[in-house]
Design a protein around this motif. Sequence first.
Motif, PDB file in Angstrom:
ATOM      1  N   PHE A 110     -77.322  46.593  16.307  1.00 32.07           N
ATOM      2  CA  PHE A 110     -76.347  46.804  17.382  1.00 32.07           C
ATOM      3  C   PHE A 110     -75.018  46.275  16.866  1.00 32.07           C
ATOM      4  O   PHE A 110     -74.796  45.061  16.818  1.00 32.07           O
ATOM      5  CB  PHE A 110     -76.767  46.075  18.655  1.00 32.07           C
ATOM      6  CG  PHE A 110     -78.074  46.554  19.212  1.00 32.07           C
ATOM      7  CD1 PHE A 110     -78.221  47.870  19.648  1.00 32.07           C
ATOM      8  CD2 PHE A 110     -79.164  45.722  19.292  1.00 32.07           C
ATOM      9  CE1 PHE A 110     -79.427  48.325  20.159  1.00 32.07           C
ATOM     10  CE2 PHE A 110     -80.374  46.163  19.805  1.00 32.07           C
ATOM     11  CZ  PHE A 110     -80.502  47.470  20.231  1.00 32.07           C
ATOM     12  N   SER A 111     -74.130  47.186  16.464  1.00 30.88           N
ATOM     13  CA  SER A 111     -72.969  46.744  15.683  1.00 30.88           C
ATOM     14  C   SER A 111     -71.954  45.970  16.511  1.00 30.88           C
ATOM     15  O   SER A 111     -71.182  45.192  15.971  1.00 30.88           O
ATOM     16  CB  SER A 111     -72.317  47.947  15.012  1.00 30.88           C
ATOM     17  OG  SER A 111     -72.019  48.919  15.982  1.00 30.88           O
ATOM     18  N   GLU A 112     -71.942  46.176  17.837  1.00 28.60           N
ATOM     19  CA  GLU A 112     -70.990  45.423  18.669  1.00 28.60           C
ATOM     20  C   GLU A 112     -71.521  44.046  19.033  1.00 28.60           C
ATOM     21  O   GLU A 112     -70.774  43.215  19.548  1.00 28.60           O
ATOM     22  CB  GLU A 112     -70.724  46.171  19.982  1.00 28.60           C
ATOM     23  CG  GLU A 112     -69.926  47.437  19.826  1.00 28.60           C
ATOM     24  CD  GLU A 112     -69.861  48.215  21.138  1.00 28.60           C
ATOM     25  OE1 GLU A 112     -70.006  47.611  22.218  1.00 28.60           O
ATOM     26  OE2 GLU A 112     -69.687  49.433  21.075  1.00 28.60           O
ATOM     27  N   PHE A 113     -72.807  43.831  18.840  1.00 27.74           N
ATOM     28  CA  PHE A 113     -73.399  42.547  19.202  1.00 27.74           C
ATOM     29  C   PHE A 113     -73.294  41.573  18.039  1.00 27.74           C
ATOM     30  O   PHE A 113     -73.299  41.976  16.874  1.00 27.74           O
ATOM     31  CB  PHE A 113     -74.876  42.719  19.550  1.00 27.74           C
ATOM     32  CG  PHE A 113     -75.149  43.246  20.934  1.00 27.74           C
ATOM     33  CD1 PHE A 113     -74.127  43.462  21.837  1.00 27.74           C
ATOM     34  CD2 PHE A 113     -76.455  43.517  21.331  1.00 27.74           C
ATOM     35  CE1 PHE A 113     -74.390  43.946  23.117  1.00 27.74           C
ATOM     36  CE2 PHE A 113     -76.725  44.008  22.597  1.00 27.74           C
ATOM     37  CZ  PHE A 113     -75.692  44.215  23.495  1.00 27.74           C
ATOM     38  N   MET A 121     -81.935  40.192  21.656  1.00 27.15           N
ATOM     39  CA  MET A 121     -82.357  41.447  22.273  1.00 27.15           C
ATOM     40  C   MET A 121     -83.841  41.699  21.974  1.00 27.15           C
ATOM     41  O   MET A 121     -84.552  42.274  22.783  1.00 27.15           O
ATOM     42  CB  MET A 121     -81.477  42.585  21.754  1.00 27.15           C
ATOM     43  CG  MET A 121     -81.431  43.826  22.616  1.00 27.15           C
ATOM     44  SD  MET A 121     -81.237  43.571  24.386  1.00 27.15           S
ATOM     45  CE  MET A 121     -79.602  42.910  24.502  1.00 27.15           C
TER      46      MET A 121
ATOM     47  N   ALA B 167     -76.857  47.412  24.972  1.00 30.57           N
ATOM     48  CA  ALA B 167     -77.667  47.723  23.787  1.00 30.57           C
ATOM     49  C   ALA B 167     -78.044  49.203  23.793  1.00 30.57           C
ATOM     50  O   ALA B 167     -77.938  49.883  22.766  1.00 30.57           O
ATOM     51  CB  ALA B 167     -78.924  46.858  23.759  1.00 30.57           C
ATOM     52  N   GLN B 170     -75.269  51.372  22.652  1.00 30.31           N
ATOM     53  CA  GLN B 170     -75.030  51.380  21.207  1.00 30.31           C
ATOM     54  C   GLN B 170     -76.095  52.158  20.464  1.00 30.31           C
ATOM     55  O   GLN B 170     -75.806  52.845  19.482  1.00 30.31           O
ATOM     56  CB  GLN B 170     -74.985  49.945  20.669  1.00 30.31           C
ATOM     57  CG  GLN B 170     -73.777  49.163  21.153  1.00 30.31           C
ATOM     58  CD  GLN B 170     -73.900  47.689  20.809  1.00 30.31           C
ATOM     59  OE1 GLN B 170     -73.847  47.306  19.657  1.00 30.31           O
ATOM     60  NE2 GLN B 170     -74.090  46.864  21.819  1.00 30.31           N
ATOM     61  N   ASN B 171     -77.358  52.015  20.903  1.00 24.09           N
ATOM     62  CA  ASN B 171     -78.439  52.689  20.181  1.00 24.09           C
ATOM     63  C   ASN B 171     -79.668  52.773  21.090  1.00 24.09           C
ATOM     64  O   ASN B 171     -80.469  51.851  21.164  1.00 24.09           O
ATOM     65  CB  ASN B 171     -78.769  51.929  18.891  1.00 24.09           C
ATOM     66  CG  ASN B 171     -79.666  52.729  17.979  1.00 24.09           C
ATOM     67  OD1 ASN B 171     -80.513  53.502  18.442  1.00 24.09           O
ATOM     68  ND2 ASN B 171     -79.511  52.558  16.682  1.00 24.09           N
ATOM     69  N   ARG B 285     -65.716  52.672  13.923  1.00 25.43           N
ATOM     70  CA  ARG B 285     -65.856  52.478  12.486  1.00 25.43           C
ATOM     71  C   ARG B 285     -66.493  53.697  11.853  1.00 25.43           C
ATOM     72  O   ARG B 285     -67.387  54.292  12.422  1.00 25.43           O
ATOM     73  CB  ARG B 285     -66.734  51.265  12.205  1.00 25.43           C
ATOM     74  CG  ARG B 285     -65.924  49.984  12.179  1.00 25.43           C
ATOM     75  CD  ARG B 285     -66.823  48.811  11.912  1.00 25.43           C
ATOM     76  NE  ARG B 285     -67.680  48.542  13.037  1.00 25.43           N
ATOM     77  CZ  ARG B 285     -67.342  47.763  14.062  1.00 25.43           C
ATOM     78  NH1 ARG B 285     -66.186  47.174  14.070  1.00 25.43           N
ATOM     79  NH2 ARG B 285     -68.154  47.569  15.066  1.00 25.43           N
TER      80      ARG B 285
END
Lengths: 254, 285
Positions: A110-113, A121, B167, B170-171, B285
């Motif tokens: 999870f790139s924002e976490f 998580m 979460a 995001q995915n 990104r």
Amino acid sequence: MATVMKNADGAAVGTAVSKTGRPVLVATDVSSGYGSGRVLQGVSFHVSAGEIVALIGRNGVGKTTLLRTVMALNRLDDGEISLFGLPLPKATHAVSEAGIAYVPQGRDIFSEFTVRENLLMGAHASKKKEIPAILERILTYFPALRSHLNRCGGVLSGGQQQQLAIGRALMTTPRLLLLDEPTEGIQPNIVSQIAEILDRIRAEMKLPIIIVEQNLKFAMRHADRFLCMQKGRIVVQGKIDELTDAIIGKYLKV
Amino acid sequence: MAILPIQLMNGLFAASVLLLVSIGMVVIFGNMNVVNLAHGEFIMAGAYTAWGLCELGLPFSLSVIGAFALTAILGALCERLVIKRFYARLEETLLATYAISVIMTQIARLLFSSMKKLVPLPVSGGLSIGSLVFPAYNFVVIAVAVFVVLFVCVLFYKTGLGKKIRAIRQNRQMAQCLGINTAVTDTISFGLGCGLAGLAGAIIAPLKIVYPAMGSAYLMDSFSTVVVGGVDSFVGTAMASGLISESTSVLGGFMSEIYAQIIVLIGIILVLRFRPNGLFSKEKR
Ligand SMILES: Nc1ncnc2c1ncn2[C@@H]1O[C@H](COP(=O)(O)OP(=O)(O)O)[C@@H](O)[C@H]1O
Ligand SMILES: [Mg+2]
């Protein structure tokens, strides 16, 4: 001896459950794919308690699809999968609750976490009180993560992300771990770090693992057995020391 | 003389209204990639609920909470019965939510006829800032808007439920692989988005006339805000509401309201053209 079994159609099929060790996962004649296309064509195999099984084969033979089917991310067209003697749940979240953890090929952090949030998580279903102890225990395996707990997951290096993905999977306190190409695109010195982590996980957790690997040296160091796939089927399987140059030449060399 | 302070203050009030009517759409679009074309109808349903509860003698504050609760439940039901069947197919979610909007408008016509209902202002009179006097209820609206933004920020950034929803955003598949039941969180997100629309409807009811087709006016407003603010932060929504309303209001002080609106609309189209993720969203990104 490595066993190559054929069914009536001449397609190779897997062996029955081995006599050693309780069966953890048993897949029988599994077919699945994406949309209307079929990738897996009648795959049978099993994983026993405490063993590490390497799933090998050239690119595109269906290794990832097999792991995704076990996670119920791809629908099961045909066949059966059982986990500890019970039928595998149909929904992915329930597969996780049943005890399977998955580290996907792209790692899917999870790139924002932050690193901590990513790890937590994995433990979202655990009791609040127990979470700090779980986190502490998992971090003992990943010293590299401990020093980056508050960094954003998206800015980590590939090797750190891989460790984070494994750590996050372990945070679910699984009974079976699926690893999809954990060394892909990772520098050799980090690969050996990951190898040591796997050794410790195996020694201390006795966790059964299915590991998809292109890096044969890595696979052979860890695995007890191998399953070799070609075109959506398991064509050879056996103990890891039965993985001969002939098999490698026939099914793995590009 | 002091035209600018008046315009700025009116802009702040308009921004609060816009923020309230938009935030539910941001929640739903941001978390599940569904453009809820029935968004305006949930605003209408909230306005009618507030009107009905006030008629029954409930204080306005409880009517607002009732409007939030009822539209949230209604939204959750719609998600469970209809929308969840269409996820990941954009055109079909558009059709499904459009159908819901038509049905809701017709039900409102049957229940309440097309007659316009009025909700009395819960606070009357004015408050003065320096030499300027503004309606007291404007300050209530501003306060509620601030509260709602804080509420969703705390919910999404500090609670376990909010982190799960982020979460998923995001995915989705990875979230499921970690044991998150996305069917449940989808119902909650959709219900929350609809509930926030209903709350907005209740808050604006005393300012407007309540009638079955009132919702359509707000769909465009909310959509503009989503376009300018982007969907990945509520602060973006707040800034977009402020920017749109303040510019319309301040420009409106110097030219006719219509020209001000046209200029702002052109601005929104330019944003859509050059920053499709919104002015305030982080670069992907
Ligand atoms: N998302 C997808 N949609 C359709 N086909 C796919 C998808 N992912 C993989 N495939 C196809 O499934 C086959 C097996 O892929 P995969 O399981 O990823 O192979 P491996 O992991 O062994 O390299 C390939 O032929 C690939 O083209
Ligand atoms: Mg693969």
